[in-house]
Design an enzyme around this catalytic site. Sequence first.
Site, PDB file in Angstrom:
ATOM      1  N   ARG A 106       0.871  -1.180   0.000  1.00 60.24           N
ATOM      2  CA  ARG A 106       0.000   0.000   0.000  1.00 60.24           C
ATOM      3  C   ARG A 106       0.908   1.230   0.000  1.00 60.24           C
ATOM      4  O   ARG A 106       1.879   1.277   0.757  1.00 60.24           O
ATOM      5  CB  ARG A 106      -0.905   0.024   1.240  1.00 60.24           C
ATOM      6  CG  ARG A 106      -1.948  -1.104   1.262  1.00 60.24           C
ATOM      7  CD  ARG A 106      -2.807  -1.004   2.494  1.00 60.24           C
ATOM      8  NE  ARG A 106      -3.719  -2.146   2.642  1.00 60.24           N
ATOM      9  CZ  ARG A 106      -5.037  -2.048   2.488  1.00 60.24           C
ATOM     10  NH1 ARG A 106      -5.593  -0.874   2.144  1.00 60.24           N
ATOM     11  NH2 ARG A 106      -5.816  -3.111   2.651  1.00 60.24           N
ATOM     12  N   HIS A 141       1.957   6.938  -0.381  1.00 63.92           N
ATOM     13  CA  HIS A 141       0.949   8.000  -0.346  1.00 63.92           C
ATOM     14  C   HIS A 141       1.419   9.195   0.477  1.00 63.92           C
ATOM     15  O   HIS A 141       2.084   9.058   1.495  1.00 63.92           O
ATOM     16  CB  HIS A 141      -0.352   7.477   0.267  1.00 63.92           C
ATOM     17  CG  HIS A 141      -0.934   6.343  -0.505  1.00 63.92           C
ATOM     18  ND1 HIS A 141      -1.838   5.462   0.045  1.00 63.92           N
ATOM     19  CD2 HIS A 141      -0.740   5.918  -1.772  1.00 63.92           C
ATOM     20  CE1 HIS A 141      -2.157   4.565  -0.863  1.00 63.92           C
ATOM     21  NE2 HIS A 141      -1.516   4.810  -1.975  1.00 63.92           N
ATOM     22  N   LYS A 178       1.245  10.708  10.575  1.00 63.64           N
ATOM     23  CA  LYS A 178       0.679   9.379  10.866  1.00 63.64           C
ATOM     24  C   LYS A 178       1.538   8.652  11.883  1.00 63.64           C
ATOM     25  O   LYS A 178       2.760   8.632  11.763  1.00 63.64           O
ATOM     26  CB  LYS A 178       0.632   8.538   9.581  1.00 63.64           C
ATOM     27  CG  LYS A 178      -0.142   9.178   8.447  1.00 63.64           C
ATOM     28  CD  LYS A 178       0.180   8.520   7.120  1.00 63.64           C
ATOM     29  CE  LYS A 178      -0.401   9.326   5.973  1.00 63.64           C
ATOM     30  NZ  LYS A 178       0.131   8.933   4.667  1.00 63.64           N
ATOM     31  N   HIS A 180       4.322   7.735   2.595  1.00 65.06           N
ATOM     32  CA  HIS A 180       4.363   6.497   3.395  1.00 65.06           C
ATOM     33  C   HIS A 180       3.788   5.325   2.625  1.00 65.06           C
ATOM     34  O   HIS A 180       2.837   5.489   1.834  1.00 65.06           O
ATOM     35  CB  HIS A 180       3.558   6.687   4.688  1.00 65.06           C
ATOM     36  CG  HIS A 180       3.447   5.418   5.477  1.00 65.06           C
ATOM     37  ND1 HIS A 180       2.262   4.742   5.637  1.00 65.06           N
ATOM     38  CD2 HIS A 180       4.388   4.691   6.125  1.00 65.06           C
ATOM     39  CE1 HIS A 180       2.471   3.650   6.359  1.00 65.06           C
ATOM     40  NE2 HIS A 180       3.749   3.593   6.670  1.00 65.06           N
ATOM     41  N   TYR A 195      -3.412   2.899  12.566  1.00 65.87           N
ATOM     42  CA  TYR A 195      -2.995   4.270  12.245  1.00 65.87           C
ATOM     43  C   TYR A 195      -3.621   5.256  13.222  1.00 65.87           C
ATOM     44  O   TYR A 195      -4.777   5.080  13.617  1.00 65.87           O
ATOM     45  CB  TYR A 195      -3.550   4.676  10.881  1.00 65.87           C
ATOM     46  CG  TYR A 195      -2.923   4.078   9.666  1.00 65.87           C
ATOM     47  CD1 TYR A 195      -3.365   2.867   9.150  1.00 65.87           C
ATOM     48  CD2 TYR A 195      -1.925   4.747   8.978  1.00 65.87           C
ATOM     49  CE1 TYR A 195      -2.823   2.336   7.985  1.00 65.87           C
ATOM     50  CE2 TYR A 195      -1.382   4.226   7.814  1.00 65.87           C
ATOM     51  CZ  TYR A 195      -1.832   3.032   7.332  1.00 65.87           C
ATOM     52  OH  TYR A 195      -1.309   2.521   6.181  1.00 65.87           O
ATOM     53  N   ASP A 228      -2.266   2.606  -7.190  1.00 68.96           N
ATOM     54  CA  ASP A 228      -0.888   2.699  -6.698  1.00 68.96           C
ATOM     55  C   ASP A 228       0.116   2.228  -7.742  1.00 68.96           C
ATOM     56  O   ASP A 228       1.230   2.742  -7.812  1.00 68.96           O
ATOM     57  CB  ASP A 228      -0.750   1.878  -5.413  1.00 68.96           C
ATOM     58  CG  ASP A 228      -1.487   2.515  -4.234  1.00 68.96           C
ATOM     59  OD1 ASP A 228      -1.587   1.843  -3.186  1.00 68.96           O
ATOM     60  OD2 ASP A 228      -1.978   3.657  -4.381  1.00 68.96           O
TER      61      ASP A 228
HETATM   62  C1  LIG Z   1      -6.624   6.401   4.080  1.00 71.06           C
HETATM   63  C2  LIG Z   1      -8.103   6.416   4.332  1.00 71.06           C
HETATM   64  C3  LIG Z   1      -8.977   5.733   3.509  1.00 71.06           C
HETATM   65  N1  LIG Z   1     -10.313   5.783   3.768  1.00 71.06           N
HETATM   66  C4  LIG Z   1     -11.204   5.025   2.868  1.00 71.06           C
HETATM   67  C5  LIG Z   1     -11.146   5.479   1.410  1.00 71.06           C
HETATM   68  C6  LIG Z   1     -11.400   4.209   0.636  1.00 71.06           C
HETATM   69  O1  LIG Z   1     -12.793   4.018   0.483  1.00 71.06           O
HETATM   70  C7  LIG Z   1     -10.871   3.097   1.530  1.00 71.06           C
HETATM   71  C8  LIG Z   1      -9.499   2.599   1.109  1.00 71.06           C
HETATM   72  O2  LIG Z   1      -8.679   3.744   0.969  1.00 71.06           O
HETATM   73  P1  LIG Z   1      -7.247   3.617   0.319  1.00 71.06           P
HETATM   74  O3  LIG Z   1      -7.287   2.647  -0.849  1.00 71.06           O
HETATM   75  O4  LIG Z   1      -6.724   5.002   0.067  1.00 71.06           O
HETATM   76  O5  LIG Z   1      -6.405   2.954   1.502  1.00 71.06           O
HETATM   77  P2  LIG Z   1      -4.833   2.704   1.516  1.00 71.06           P
HETATM   78  O6  LIG Z   1      -4.338   2.378   0.134  1.00 71.06           O
HETATM   79  O7  LIG Z   1      -4.569   1.754   2.602  1.00 71.06           O
HETATM   80  O8  LIG Z   1      -4.251   4.140   1.911  1.00 71.06           O
HETATM   81  C9  LIG Z   1      -3.394   4.291   3.027  1.00 71.06           C
HETATM   82  O9  LIG Z   1      -2.189   3.675   2.686  1.00 71.06           O
HETATM   83  C10 LIG Z   1      -0.975   4.334   2.987  1.00 71.06           C
HETATM   84  C11 LIG Z   1       0.065   3.292   3.266  1.00 71.06           C
HETATM   85  C12 LIG Z   1      -1.038   5.383   4.019  1.00 71.06           C
HETATM   86  O10 LIG Z   1      -0.064   5.667   4.713  1.00 71.06           O
HETATM   87  C13 LIG Z   1      -2.274   6.146   4.202  1.00 71.06           C
HETATM   88  O11 LIG Z   1      -2.723   6.020   5.536  1.00 71.06           O
HETATM   89  C14 LIG Z   1      -3.343   5.774   3.292  1.00 71.06           C
HETATM   90  O12 LIG Z   1      -3.131   6.474   2.077  1.00 71.06           O
HETATM   91  O13 LIG Z   1     -10.796   3.651   2.855  1.00 71.06           O
HETATM   92  C15 LIG Z   1     -10.830   6.486   4.823  1.00 71.06           C
HETATM   93  O14 LIG Z   1     -12.046   6.513   5.047  1.00 71.06           O
HETATM   94  N2  LIG Z   1      -9.967   7.177   5.642  1.00 71.06           N
HETATM   95  C16 LIG Z   1      -8.630   7.159   5.440  1.00 71.06           C
HETATM   96  O15 LIG Z   1      -7.885   7.803   6.215  1.00 71.06           O
END
Ligand SMILES: Cc1cn([C@H]2C[C@H](O)[C@@H](COP(=O)(O)OP(=O)(O)O[C@H]3O[C@H](C)C(=O)[C@H](O)[C@H]3O)O2)c(=O)[nH]c1=O
Length: 197
Positions: free
Chosen positions: A59, A62, A72, A119, A132, A168
């Site tokens: 992941r 970002h 974070k 990150h 987190y 990503d």
């Molecule tokens: C990050 C985040 C996501 N969401 C929701 C939005 C999407 O519907 C779902 C998945 O989101 P996303 O694909 O962006 O999740 P990750 O790819 O794990 O993103 C995280 O991954 C990297 C490693 C990071 O450091 C950040 O915390 C963050 O960007 O959760 C939320 O509701 N709140 C949040 O703070």
Amino acid sequence: MQFEPLTIAGAMRVRIEPHTDHRGFFARTFCTAEFARAGLPTEALQASISYNAKLGTVRGMHFQWPPSHEGKLVRCLRGKLFDVLIDLRPDSATYLQHQGLLLDQDNRAAVFIPAGVAHGFQTLTDHTEVLYQMTDVHAPDLAGGVRWNDPMFGIPWPLGQPIIAERDAGYPDFDRARFETELRHRKGIAVTTGRDA
Ligand SMILES: Cc1cn([C@H]2C[C@H](O)[C@@H](COP(=O)(O)OP(=O)(O)O[C@H]3O[C@H](C)C(=O)[C@H](O)[C@H]3O)O2)c(=O)[nH]c1=O
């Protein structure tokens, strides 16, 4: 808690100090006074869990554009992961440097990632869970990304061929000039609109 500065300016490893007895242990994971003394932000506006079913999941990388101030605190409570930071703050002494470190369920140490530092992580076991705690609220309109295998950084991921989101995997190669122009533009908007409070 024990605070250990990392190579990336302002980033810290935060180790817990378990109070162990015959039942197990109790350990503090956050404290505004201790964080303030360590020079870390004390806001804790949102907390989230990331569950990753399979080993090799990536992941990231970002970051958040201004006016987000999203720092974070990231902790592995189940499994193991390789956690990576890339400093994207042009005024930082470690700008464009990256650092990787292992987080796992045994030491339960956390890493604090300052706002402006990208990150990401790669899981090293199935069923890796990440906790987190953020210093700003989630703002999807301010989300930015750097590709995990961008040749600009050459991050030494432990495992190849990651399980990864299409978004990503699709970030373009990092272009320093374009990034710095965009960052100046967004900082300007934040100041003129007063959102950089
Ligand atoms: C990050 C985040 C996501 N969401 C929701 C939005 C999407 O519907 C779902 C998945 O989101 P996303 O694909 O962006 O999740 P990750 O790819 O794990 O993103 C995280 O991954 C990297 C490693 C990071 O450091 C950040 O915390 C963050 O960007 O959760 C939320 O509701 N709140 C949040 O703070």
